[in-house]
Design a protein around this motif. Sequence first.
Motif, PDB file in Angstrom:
ATOM      1  N   ALA A 498      -0.371  -0.163   0.062  1.00 40.20           N
ATOM      2  CA  ALA A 498       0.236  -0.855  -1.073  1.00 40.20           C
ATOM      3  C   ALA A 498      -0.507  -2.146  -1.384  1.00 40.20           C
ATOM      4  O   ALA A 498      -0.688  -2.515  -2.550  1.00 40.20           O
ATOM      5  N   LEU A 499      -0.936  -2.862  -0.289  1.00 37.97           N
ATOM      6  CA  LEU A 499      -1.620  -4.132  -0.484  1.00 37.97           C
ATOM      7  C   LEU A 499      -3.029  -3.939  -1.039  1.00 37.97           C
ATOM      8  O   LEU A 499      -3.390  -4.522  -2.059  1.00 37.97           O
ATOM      9  N   TYR A 500      -3.816  -3.088  -0.380  1.00 36.94           N
ATOM     10  CA  TYR A 500      -5.221  -2.982  -0.726  1.00 36.94           C
ATOM     11  C   TYR A 500      -5.480  -2.133  -1.970  1.00 36.94           C
ATOM     12  O   TYR A 500      -6.316  -2.494  -2.805  1.00 36.94           O
ATOM     13  N   HIS A 501      -4.775  -1.017  -2.070  1.00 41.50           N
ATOM     14  CA  HIS A 501      -5.069  -0.087  -3.160  1.00 41.50           C
ATOM     15  C   HIS A 501      -4.092  -0.208  -4.322  1.00 41.50           C
ATOM     16  O   HIS A 501      -4.275   0.457  -5.349  1.00 41.50           O
ATOM     17  N   GLY A 502      -3.043  -1.030  -4.141  1.00 42.39           N
ATOM     18  CA  GLY A 502      -2.097  -1.227  -5.226  1.00 42.39           C
ATOM     19  C   GLY A 502      -2.213  -2.596  -5.847  1.00 42.39           C
ATOM     20  O   GLY A 502      -2.578  -2.736  -7.024  1.00 42.39           O
ATOM     21  N   ILE A 503      -1.927  -3.638  -5.052  1.00 44.58           N
ATOM     22  CA  ILE A 503      -1.863  -5.002  -5.599  1.00 44.58           C
ATOM     23  C   ILE A 503      -3.235  -5.635  -5.717  1.00 44.58           C
ATOM     24  O   ILE A 503      -3.601  -6.196  -6.756  1.00 44.58           O
ATOM     25  N   LYS A 504      -4.040  -5.528  -4.630  1.00 45.46           N
ATOM     26  CA  LYS A 504      -5.359  -6.170  -4.660  1.00 45.46           C
ATOM     27  C   LYS A 504      -6.226  -5.576  -5.758  1.00 45.46           C
ATOM     28  O   LYS A 504      -6.955  -6.296  -6.450  1.00 45.46           O
ATOM     29  N   ALA A 505      -6.110  -4.268  -5.945  1.00 46.74           N
ATOM     30  CA  ALA A 505      -6.901  -3.620  -6.985  1.00 46.74           C
ATOM     31  C   ALA A 505      -6.461  -4.034  -8.382  1.00 46.74           C
ATOM     32  O   ALA A 505      -7.215  -3.902  -9.356  1.00 46.74           O
ATOM     33  N   MET A 506      -5.233  -4.570  -8.510  1.00 45.27           N
ATOM     34  CA  MET A 506      -4.708  -4.989  -9.810  1.00 45.27           C
ATOM     35  C   MET A 506      -5.328  -6.309 -10.256  1.00 45.27           C
ATOM     36  O   MET A 506      -5.398  -6.602 -11.446  1.00 45.27           O
ATOM     37  N   GLY A 507      -5.757  -7.158  -9.260  1.00 44.48           N
ATOM     38  CA  GLY A 507      -6.410  -8.405  -9.607  1.00 44.48           C
ATOM     39  C   GLY A 507      -5.456  -9.524  -9.956  1.00 44.48           C
ATOM     40  O   GLY A 507      -5.886 -10.548 -10.486  1.00 44.48           O
ATOM     41  N   GLU A 508      -4.188  -9.385  -9.702  1.00 42.88           N
ATOM     42  CA  GLU A 508      -3.199 -10.423  -9.977  1.00 42.88           C
ATOM     43  C   GLU A 508      -2.069 -10.278  -8.977  1.00 42.88           C
ATOM     44  O   GLU A 508      -1.929  -9.233  -8.347  1.00 42.88           O
ATOM     45  N   PRO A 509      -1.243 -11.329  -8.813  1.00 42.22           N
ATOM     46  CA  PRO A 509      -0.176 -11.271  -7.806  1.00 42.22           C
ATOM     47  C   PRO A 509       0.791 -10.109  -8.049  1.00 42.22           C
ATOM     48  O   PRO A 509       1.052  -9.726  -9.183  1.00 42.22           O
ATOM     49  N   GLY A 510       1.301  -9.564  -6.938  1.00 39.76           N
ATOM     50  CA  GLY A 510       2.258  -8.452  -7.014  1.00 39.76           C
ATOM     51  C   GLY A 510       3.282  -8.570  -5.904  1.00 39.76           C
ATOM     52  O   GLY A 510       3.327  -9.549  -5.165  1.00 39.76           O
ATOM     53  N   SER A 511       4.127  -7.549  -5.809  1.00 40.35           N
ATOM     54  CA  SER A 511       5.197  -7.574  -4.804  1.00 40.35           C
ATOM     55  C   SER A 511       5.256  -6.239  -4.079  1.00 40.35           C
ATOM     56  O   SER A 511       4.900  -5.196  -4.625  1.00 40.35           O
ATOM     57  N   ILE A 512       5.714  -6.336  -2.808  1.00 35.28           N
ATOM     58  CA  ILE A 512       5.921  -5.150  -1.971  1.00 35.28           C
ATOM     59  C   ILE A 512       7.361  -5.171  -1.492  1.00 35.28           C
ATOM     60  O   ILE A 512       7.871  -6.223  -1.088  1.00 35.28           O
ATOM     61  N   LYS A 513       8.019  -4.015  -1.543  1.00 32.26           N
ATOM     62  CA  LYS A 513       9.390  -3.900  -1.045  1.00 32.26           C
ATOM     63  C   LYS A 513       9.451  -2.796  -0.007  1.00 32.26           C
ATOM     64  O   LYS A 513       8.980  -1.690  -0.243  1.00 32.26           O
ATOM     65  N   ILE A 514      10.053  -3.137   1.164  1.00 32.89           N
ATOM     66  CA  ILE A 514      10.173  -2.174   2.255  1.00 32.89           C
ATOM     67  C   ILE A 514      11.668  -1.954   2.513  1.00 32.89           C
ATOM     68  O   ILE A 514      12.409  -2.915   2.731  1.00 32.89           O
ATOM     69  N   SER A 515      12.096  -0.689   2.487  1.00 26.61           N
ATOM     70  CA  SER A 515      13.514  -0.361   2.634  1.00 26.61           C
ATOM     71  C   SER A 515      13.703   0.700   3.700  1.00 26.61           C
ATOM     72  O   SER A 515      12.825   1.537   3.934  1.00 26.61           O
ATOM     73  N   ALA A 516      14.870   0.624   4.354  1.00 30.81           N
ATOM     74  CA  ALA A 516      15.295   1.672   5.302  1.00 30.81           C
ATOM     75  C   ALA A 516      16.770   1.923   5.036  1.00 30.81           C
ATOM     76  O   ALA A 516      17.599   1.046   5.240  1.00 30.81           O
ATOM     77  N   LYS A 517      17.098   3.144   4.577  1.00 34.75           N
ATOM     78  CA  LYS A 517      18.461   3.429   4.123  1.00 34.75           C
ATOM     79  C   LYS A 517      18.999   4.703   4.757  1.00 34.75           C
ATOM     80  O   LYS A 517      18.235   5.645   5.007  1.00 34.75           O
ATOM     81  N   TYR A 518      20.312   4.690   4.960  1.00 40.07           N
ATOM     82  CA  TYR A 518      21.008   5.895   5.432  1.00 40.07           C
ATOM     83  C   TYR A 518      21.421   6.734   4.223  1.00 40.07           C
ATOM     84  O   TYR A 518      21.974   6.208   3.257  1.00 40.07           O
ATOM     85  N   ASP A 519      21.146   8.035   4.270  1.00 38.06           N
ATOM     86  CA  ASP A 519      21.445   8.894   3.115  1.00 38.06           C
ATOM     87  C   ASP A 519      21.839  10.288   3.600  1.00 38.06           C
ATOM     88  O   ASP A 519      20.978  11.126   3.851  1.00 38.06           O
ATOM     89  N   ASN A 520      23.152  10.524   3.774  1.00 39.63           N
ATOM     90  CA  ASN A 520      23.678  11.871   4.054  1.00 39.63           C
ATOM     91  C   ASN A 520      23.009  12.498   5.279  1.00 39.63           C
ATOM     92  O   ASN A 520      22.325  13.513   5.180  1.00 39.63           O
ATOM     93  N   HIS A 521      23.203  11.855   6.438  1.00 42.18           N
ATOM     94  CA  HIS A 521      22.669  12.340   7.713  1.00 42.18           C
ATOM     95  C   HIS A 521      21.131  12.335   7.742  1.00 42.18           C
ATOM     96  O   HIS A 521      20.539  13.059   8.539  1.00 42.18           O
ATOM     97  N   SER A 522      20.526  11.571   6.864  1.00 39.91           N
ATOM     98  CA  SER A 522      19.072  11.398   6.862  1.00 39.91           C
ATOM     99  C   SER A 522      18.764   9.916   6.694  1.00 39.91           C
ATOM    100  O   SER A 522      19.626   9.111   6.334  1.00 39.91           O
ATOM    101  N   ILE A 523      17.504   9.568   6.967  1.00 42.77           N
ATOM    102  CA  ILE A 523      17.038   8.196   6.781  1.00 42.77           C
ATOM    103  C   ILE A 523      15.879   8.228   5.810  1.00 42.77           C
ATOM    104  O   ILE A 523      14.951   9.039   5.948  1.00 42.77           O
TER     105      ILE A 523
END
Length: 601
Positions: A498-523
């Motif tokens: 996400a950092l190298y091939h998403g935001i850095k390649a864009m050439g301007e500041p960006g954001s990263i979001k990391i989530s861990a969620k419970y969903d119907n007996h799955s994660i």
Amino acid sequence: MWQALKHNYNKIQKRISDFKIGFKIALFYLMITIISISVSSYLYQKIYLNVTLSKVSEVSVQTLNSISSNIDLMMDNVNNYSQMVIANNDLQEALRNGSIYLDLNTQRRVRAYLIQLIQAIPSISSVYIFDQTGNKYSVGNLSANNFKLNSIQEAVWYNEVIKANGAYILRLNGEGAFEIDPDKNFISLIRVVRDLESIKPIGILIINVPEQAFIQAYSNILNNYKTDIVLLDEHNKSIVKKSESNQYDLNRILSKFNNQKSGYKFEAIMHNKYLVSYLKENKYGLKIVSFMPFKELLNETVTMIYIGVIIILINSILLFIGSIFIARMITIPIKKLLKSMKGIENNEFNEVKIKAGNNELGRLRDGYNIMIQEIQKQIKNVIEEQRIKRKAELNVLQAQIKPHFLYNTLDSITSLAISERVEDVCQLTDALGSYYRTSLSNGKEIITIKEEIELVKNYLIIQKIRYGEMFSVTYDIDGRVVNNKILKLVLQPLAENALYHGIKAMGEPGSIKISAKYDNHSIRLIVEDDGVGMSTEKITNLLGKGNESTNDSFGIRGTIERLRIFYGQEDLFRIESKPGSGTKVTITIPFNVHDNEGELR
């Protein structure tokens, strides 16, 4: 033509011969059941309906007799009260004098007596008294029963009532003597008032009985069949003004009964069938006719018919179930063997369990089970060999990923050292140390999600020191999943991508979001960025479905392969992205996976 019929017959016979034995037995019993239900239900319905209609018809005539008794009782009361009026001394005295208005005291007493009579008897609406000189005296509801003739002698029934010698006559609405109310009818009881001493006529008495009194005579004893009651006078005119008599073609209906005193018939009236009951009331010359819709009778009988049909159906179903049970006793052992053989096509090698003795079927079962046991041994050997091979492949992939991350981190430290950012180098080195302490985990390859999140946080701290304000990071972690087990170094390659091939390649500041969620007996583990995104072709290559492979995609492809090998599933990884719209990577793993030893399953 004969050849064609013979060909079709042979074709049908062959198709039937191909049916399973159990199906043939069940089909035979089903045909018997259907025929039995149809014939039994039809006969039961016909017999029960005929019996019910006969009973309802008799009850209907009895109801008319009850109505007639009520009307007789009411009219007897009116007749009795008329005789009481005639015998009143004050009235006799006033009429003997020739005019009811000569003596005011007598007039007041007569008026008080008549008013008391009307108040005590709701079935009387008004009373009229005519003396010999043509004077009229009346009390009651005069607006509804207003006398319109100039003299009583003009009434069409006058001579008839005089000849009756004191007996009463009945006339609908006074037969023209009164103004007709457009909404209500009444019956006039008319009789001569005779001197009690000389028996000579001294006046005329008219007592008017409203139609509501007749309605009350039958409204409380009607059944629940939406029955219409029509009351007719001796001239076949309806006593009740707003009855349904106009729609029933009464002249035709009455002609069917001729001179019968009572009876019932089924008649079609305006496309509907009715049970018509008839009663001629002899005492007062009235006729009572009831019209009961036939469909209401059917509604009454349908419950019992349904109960009878259900009983027949239950018995037939039990018979059919018995036939199926007999068929199953014959065919189940064969079906179990066939099912087990069919399962081999789907790689299901299960022994068949058939309750059979030492007969041909039992020996076939034993031979088949021996064959399945040998196949299962061979499959277990192959699976064990593949497991060992897969574990070796996993170790190789993981060994490739670790140096990949270390090289990138050392490059960052080198860049900071060259830039003489000593404090940042110390902070980065401390983060790197924390990262490797968690990463090594005493040689374990399975860690908790909480530990994996710490790995990612330390990694992004290192990158934050290097790139400054180029990116921001947020975390959304469900507390229910933090202790769940997961492969080590799963999220870090995704954050790196996400950092190298998403935001850095864009050439301007960006954001990263990391989530861990419970969903119907799955994660669901999610890493998303708002960087440059990627094309469908690149997504296909990352998921291992394309032929192109680059060094840039090695980390994320290695992660995908590790997850596939570890969980033995192909649909754990999903990438959502479009050029210029960022990238969202979702990993779905089972909830509550505990594997403290790090073994593959």
